[in-house]
Design a protein around this motif. Structure first.
Motif, PDB file in Angstrom:
ATOM      1  N   ASN A  48       0.816  -1.203   0.000  1.00  0.00           N
ATOM      2  CA  ASN A  48       0.000   0.000   0.000  1.00  0.00           C
ATOM      3  C   ASN A  48       0.857   1.263   0.000  1.00  0.00           C
ATOM      4  OD1 ASN A  48      -2.522   1.027  -0.221  1.00  0.00           O
ATOM      5  ND2 ASN A  48      -2.982   1.007   1.970  1.00  0.00           N
ATOM      6  N   ASP A  49       2.123   1.146  -0.415  1.00  0.00           N
ATOM      7  CA  ASP A  49       2.973   2.342  -0.386  1.00  0.00           C
ATOM      8  C   ASP A  49       2.763   3.204  -1.626  1.00  0.00           C
ATOM      9  OD1 ASP A  49       5.495   1.825  -2.338  1.00  0.00           O
ATOM     10  OD2 ASP A  49       4.902  -0.053  -1.364  1.00  0.00           O
ATOM     11  N   LYS A  50       3.114   4.465  -1.516  1.00  0.00           N
ATOM     12  CA  LYS A  50       2.887   5.451  -2.577  1.00  0.00           C
ATOM     13  C   LYS A  50       3.621   5.077  -3.858  1.00  0.00           C
ATOM     14  CE  LYS A  50       3.368  10.428  -3.494  1.00  0.00           C
ATOM     15  NZ  LYS A  50       3.149  10.241  -4.878  1.00  0.00           N
ATOM     16  N   TRP A  51       4.875   4.633  -3.766  1.00  0.00           N
ATOM     17  CA  TRP A  51       5.649   4.301  -4.962  1.00  0.00           C
ATOM     18  C   TRP A  51       4.956   3.195  -5.757  1.00  0.00           C
ATOM     19  CZ3 TRP A  51       7.809  -0.108  -6.925  1.00  0.00           C
ATOM     20  CH2 TRP A  51       8.639   0.075  -8.041  1.00  0.00           C
ATOM     21  N   ALA A  52       4.455   2.164  -5.088  1.00  0.00           N
ATOM     22  CA  ALA A  52       3.803   1.047  -5.778  1.00  0.00           C
ATOM     23  C   ALA A  52       2.552   1.528  -6.509  1.00  0.00           C
ATOM     24  CB  ALA A  52       3.457  -0.052  -4.774  1.00  0.00           C
ATOM     25  N   TRP A  53       1.761   2.388  -5.867  1.00  0.00           N
ATOM     26  CA  TRP A  53       0.544   2.891  -6.498  1.00  0.00           C
ATOM     27  C   TRP A  53       0.855   3.859  -7.630  1.00  0.00           C
ATOM     28  CZ3 TRP A  53      -4.004   0.810  -6.614  1.00  0.00           C
ATOM     29  CH2 TRP A  53      -4.348  -0.097  -5.615  1.00  0.00           C
ATOM     30  N   ASP A  54       1.897   4.672  -7.489  1.00  0.00           N
ATOM     31  CA  ASP A  54       2.296   5.564  -8.585  1.00  0.00           C
ATOM     32  C   ASP A  54       2.757   4.758  -9.798  1.00  0.00           C
ATOM     33  OD1 ASP A  54       1.679   7.817  -7.121  1.00  0.00           O
ATOM     34  OD2 ASP A  54       3.761   8.244  -6.528  1.00  0.00           O
ATOM     35  N   ASN A  55       3.507   3.714  -9.542  1.00  0.00           N
ATOM     36  CA  ASN A  55       3.968   2.836 -10.621  1.00  0.00           C
ATOM     37  C   ASN A  55       2.779   2.158 -11.299  1.00  0.00           C
ATOM     38  OD1 ASN A  55       6.118   1.581 -12.123  1.00  0.00           O
ATOM     39  ND2 ASN A  55       5.578  -0.304 -11.031  1.00  0.00           N
ATOM     40  N   PHE A  56       1.817   1.703 -10.508  1.00  0.00           N
ATOM     41  CA  PHE A  56       0.614   1.065 -11.051  1.00  0.00           C
ATOM     42  C   PHE A  56      -0.157   2.041 -11.931  1.00  0.00           C
ATOM     43  CE2 PHE A  56      -3.969   0.058 -10.496  1.00  0.00           C
ATOM     44  CZ  PHE A  56      -4.001  -1.117 -11.237  1.00  0.00           C
ATOM     45  N   SER A  58       1.002   4.517 -13.571  1.00  0.00           N
ATOM     46  CA  SER A  58       1.785   4.679 -14.803  1.00  0.00           C
ATOM     47  C   SER A  58       1.552   3.497 -15.751  1.00  0.00           C
ATOM     48  CB  SER A  58       3.264   4.800 -14.447  1.00  0.00           C
ATOM     49  OG  SER A  58       4.051   4.816 -15.599  1.00  0.00           O
ATOM     50  N   GLU A  59       1.501   2.291 -15.204  1.00  0.00           N
ATOM     51  CA  GLU A  59       1.256   1.102 -16.022  1.00  0.00           C
ATOM     52  C   GLU A  59      -0.160   1.109 -16.599  1.00  0.00           C
ATOM     53  OE1 GLU A  59       2.166  -2.122 -13.406  1.00  0.00           O
ATOM     54  OE2 GLU A  59       4.328  -1.930 -13.697  1.00  0.00           O
ATOM     55  N   VAL A  60      -1.131   1.605 -15.835  1.00  0.00           N
ATOM     56  CA  VAL A  60      -2.505   1.704 -16.332  1.00  0.00           C
ATOM     57  C   VAL A  60      -2.556   2.700 -17.496  1.00  0.00           C
ATOM     58  CG1 VAL A  60      -4.846   2.477 -15.768  1.00  0.00           C
ATOM     59  CG2 VAL A  60      -3.611   0.979 -14.192  1.00  0.00           C
ATOM     60  N   ALA A  61      -1.838   3.817 -17.364  1.00  0.00           N
ATOM     61  CA  ALA A  61      -1.794   4.807 -18.453  1.00  0.00           C
ATOM     62  C   ALA A  61      -1.166   4.196 -19.703  1.00  0.00           C
ATOM     63  CB  ALA A  61      -1.021   6.045 -18.001  1.00  0.00           C
TER      64      ALA A  61
END
Length: 100
Positions: A48-56, A58-61
């Motif tokens: 649930n960390d910010k880096w993991a969600w930011d990366n996700f 980016s992958e969705v985009a």
């Protein structure tokens, strides 16, 4: 001659993108068919960390860009196919008219 015109009208309607899905006749595609979309769905993060969600995000985009590119290319293919079908109809009509 009216039968030929009716036939050509049906062929033209089947070649329009809105009607293409309803036509189950012959096809010029090879036995392998039209290629599937090869975009990969990203997996949601386990942490649930910010880096993991930011990366996700980016992958969705990137996934969205890939799908948009595939759909745009498919629309271009539909347009090309319709143009080729219309050219064939035009050539046929010119041939028939030259016989008169």
């Amino acid at each position: 001659m009216p039968a030929i015109r009716a036939f050509l009208l049906i062929v033209a309607l089947c070649c329009l993108p809105g009607y293409a899905w309803a036509y189950y006749g012959s096809s010029n595609l090879s036995f392998s068919g039209y290629p599937d979309c090869r975009c990969y769905e990203p997996s949601p993060p386990y942490s649930n960390d910010k880096w993991a969600w930011d990366n996700f995000k980016s992958e969705v985009a990137e996934y969205e860009r890939c799908v948009r590119n595939y759909v745009e290319a498919a629309a271009n293919d539909q347009e090309d196919i319709s143009e080729k079908a219309n050219d064939a109809i035009r050539k046929y009509n010119n041939f028939i008219n030259s016989l008169r």
